[in-house]
Design a protein around this motif. Structure first.
Motif, PDB file in Angstrom:
ATOM      1  N   LEU A 100      39.010 -20.092  -7.402  1.00  0.00           N
ATOM      2  CA  LEU A 100      40.082 -20.892  -8.013  1.00  0.00           C
ATOM      3  C   LEU A 100      41.534 -20.228  -7.716  1.00  0.00           C
ATOM      4  O   LEU A 100      42.691 -20.851  -7.174  1.00  0.00           O
ATOM      5  CB  LEU A 100      39.754 -20.729  -9.300  1.00  0.00           C
ATOM      6  N   ASP A 101      41.288 -18.691  -7.417  1.00  0.00           N
ATOM      7  CA  ASP A 101      42.636 -18.143  -7.235  1.00  0.00           C
ATOM      8  C   ASP A 101      42.935 -18.433  -5.450  1.00  0.00           C
ATOM      9  O   ASP A 101      44.221 -18.723  -5.533  1.00  0.00           O
ATOM     10  CB  ASP A 101      42.072 -16.349  -6.926  1.00  0.00           C
ATOM     11  N   LEU A 102      42.260 -18.815  -4.852  1.00  0.00           N
ATOM     12  CA  LEU A 102      42.446 -19.086  -3.470  1.00  0.00           C
ATOM     13  C   LEU A 102      42.972 -20.570  -3.408  1.00  0.00           C
ATOM     14  O   LEU A 102      44.135 -20.923  -2.732  1.00  0.00           O
ATOM     15  CB  LEU A 102      41.242 -19.204  -2.491  1.00  0.00           C
ATOM     16  N   ALA A 103      42.484 -21.438  -4.155  1.00  0.00           N
ATOM     17  CA  ALA A 103      43.089 -22.836  -4.304  1.00  0.00           C
ATOM     18  C   ALA A 103      44.442 -22.604  -4.891  1.00  0.00           C
ATOM     19  O   ALA A 103      45.357 -23.364  -4.380  1.00  0.00           O
ATOM     20  CB  ALA A 103      42.084 -23.527  -5.404  1.00  0.00           C
ATOM     21  N   LEU A 104      44.660 -21.932  -5.646  1.00  0.00           N
ATOM     22  CA  LEU A 104      46.042 -21.632  -6.171  1.00  0.00           C
ATOM     23  C   LEU A 104      47.044 -20.981  -5.215  1.00  0.00           C
ATOM     24  O   LEU A 104      48.229 -21.684  -5.284  1.00  0.00           O
ATOM     25  CB  LEU A 104      46.034 -20.647  -7.605  1.00  0.00           C
ATOM     26  N   VAL A 105      46.695 -20.367  -4.626  1.00  0.00           N
ATOM     27  CA  VAL A 105      47.382 -19.781  -3.418  1.00  0.00           C
ATOM     28  C   VAL A 105      47.709 -20.694  -2.245  1.00  0.00           C
ATOM     29  O   VAL A 105      49.083 -20.976  -2.030  1.00  0.00           O
ATOM     30  CB  VAL A 105      46.565 -18.717  -2.818  1.00  0.00           C
ATOM     31  N   LEU A 106      46.710 -21.672  -2.111  1.00  0.00           N
ATOM     32  CA  LEU A 106      46.938 -22.689  -0.996  1.00  0.00           C
ATOM     33  C   LEU A 106      47.766 -23.558  -1.400  1.00  0.00           C
ATOM     34  O   LEU A 106      48.559 -24.430  -0.775  1.00  0.00           O
ATOM     35  CB  LEU A 106      45.530 -23.383  -0.669  1.00  0.00           C
ATOM     36  N   HIS A 107      48.046 -24.105  -2.880  1.00  0.00           N
ATOM     37  CA  HIS A 107      48.695 -25.077  -3.325  1.00  0.00           C
ATOM     38  C   HIS A 107      49.991 -24.699  -3.809  1.00  0.00           C
ATOM     39  O   HIS A 107      50.915 -25.537  -4.454  1.00  0.00           O
ATOM     40  CB  HIS A 107      48.042 -25.856  -4.702  1.00  0.00           C
TER      41      HIS A 107
END
Length: 452
Positions: free
Chosen positions: A233-240
């Motif tokens: 989820l942290d990665l998804a936040l970074v990418l968005h």
């Protein structure tokens, strides 16, 4: 005729008149060389501003020819792949570090990171009674509307709401970044309780958790999650978090900020833009399409059967009859979306942990087959590839995040980019953004009532 029938007939008549009065002949756009959607005929965006925050790179010019290349996403001059590799190799969460980079232009050292996290922890709790008086009263069936209303309501709790000096705007932005998870999650719980007849529970955010961890802890009844779940989820936040100044909601932030209005109004406008299914809601469509596909396919490993389904989708005979294979293709990227490439590797790990390898393999097959099917269906179509929405919806589904929260999680991430763009617009003291619209209406004379 009763009032309901009268209203229905009147609206039917008036809506037809409104549509006819709003229609402009397509040939007029060509005659006056209007860049519809602020895009050239070749799809290249019309240059309307400059930014140092984010860059989307998808092609090179070779002897005057536009040549597509694998997509790159760059935050403050740094390739997103290097940023992800950096915090992943250190086994750290990366969203807060990424937020610091986007807001202040450089990566934080340990002391700066610690100070930044302390500031965010001070701001993550909502004003006293805000949850009860604003979020739990008149809950919306759409969490994005709840989010926008909550942001506008925070204006009333700010003694310096209209102060657009840099220190005050930064403080407002940091407060919004910190409390967006609570606004969105509590908005979902209110919806789930009042519209879904489910139990209501409100968990407070914890200062010792990352933003990704807090989202999962506040969202789930038992506040439990695995390390891999939080990392993904942290990665998804970074990418968005950012996608250049030209994406619709970030451009809206620049436009509204240029009027001199307050932070809450600017961010609420950006939320309204992101809510649109052409912008932030696409991953929901991907999940729904795959649910339909899984139900109708007899064999998930049969390439021919998958190709047939995709062809039927393009022919407007399957799924929502839109003719779109959701998650495939992007307005800027053609060969590859770097966010999808990065996300895919981590998705495989979570799918294995969740026992969903078969579903992940279906996603991978569609990713490979869809561009081929599209090329056969329309030989004039440009090269296409999976975009970030293709896998992000699957990620959220594996994390047991309800579909109503998909776009709000996008907003929890993109508030960082919006904040950076608002600050950039204010720092450069730009003019009010006011593009030209040419009137093509013929001149007419006013007629008195008895002459009409």
């Amino acid at each position: 005729m009763n009032n309901y029938d009268m209203e229905s007939e009147a609206l039917k008549k008036l809506s037809k008149m409104a549509e006819e009065s709003g229609y402009i002949k397509p040939e007029l756009y060509r005659r006056y060389e209007v860049k519809r959607g602020l895009r050239d005929l070749d799809g290249k965006g019309v240059l309307v501003g400059l930014t140092e925050i984010g860059e989307v790179h998808s092609y090179i010019m070779d002897e005057g020819e536009k040549v597509s290349v694998p997509g790159r996403l760059i935050y403050r001059g740094m390739d997103i792949r290097d940023i992800v590799k950096g915090f992943s190799e250190d086994d750290r969460f990366g969203f807060e570090e990424t937020a610091y980079l986007l807001l202040f232009g450089n990566l934080p050292d340990q002391n700066a990171q610690k100070e930044f996290l302390q500031i965010l922890s001070l701001y993550e709790r909502l004003p006293e009674d805000f949850t009860r008086d604003v979020i739990l009263k008149a809950p919306s069936k759409d969490i994005m509307n709840t989010l926008a209303r909550s942001v506008l309501a925070l204006y009333s709790f700010d003694e310096n709401a209209d102060d657009t000096s840099m220190p005050n705007v930064l403080k407002q932005c940091l407060k919004l970044i910190a409390c967006f998870p609570s606004l969105a999650v509590y908005g979902y719980h209110a919806f789930n309780h009042y519209h879904g007849d489910q139990s209501l529970y409100i968990h407070s955010p914890r200062a010792d958790l990352s933003i990704a961890e807090n989202i999962l802890a506040m969202l789930r009844p038992d506040s439990s999650y695995t390390k891999l779940e939080a990392q993904l989820l942290d990665l998804a936040l970074v990418l968005h978090a950012e996608h250049g100044g030209g994406n619709n909601s970030s451009f809206v932030t620049h436009v509204v900020t240029s009027t001199g209005t307050d932070t809450y109004s600017a961010i609420a406008a950006a939320i309204g833009a992101l809510k649109g299914p052409r912008h932030g809601g696409a991953n929901i469509k991907v999940v729904q399409m795959f649910d339909d596909m899984k139900e109708k396919l007899k064999n998930w490993d049969d390439d021919e059967e998958i190709e047939h389904y995709l062809t039927q989708v393009l022919s407007k005979n399957e799924f929502d009859r839109s003719g779109l294979i959701y998650g495939i293709g992007h307005a800027v990227y053609s060969i590859s979306d770097p966010r999808a490439v990065i996300l895919k590797g981590y998705v495989a790990q979570l799918a294995q942990e969740k026992g969903l390898e078969d579903e992940f393999n279906l996603y991978a097959k569609v990713e490979n087959l869809a561009p081929q099917v599209i090329a056969k269906f329309n030989t004039m179509y440009k090269t296409v590839s999976a975009n970030v929405d293709f896998y992000s919806g699957f990620v959220y589904k594996m994390l047991n995040i309800p579909m109503e929260m998909f776009t709000p999680i996008f907003a929890i991430s993109r508030i960082v980019g919006w904040s950076a763009h608002r600050i950039e617009e204010i720092a450069n003291c730009g003019k009010i953004i006011r593009p030209a619209y040419k009137s093509v209406a013929p001149r007419r004379s006013y007629l008195k009532m008895d002459e009409r």
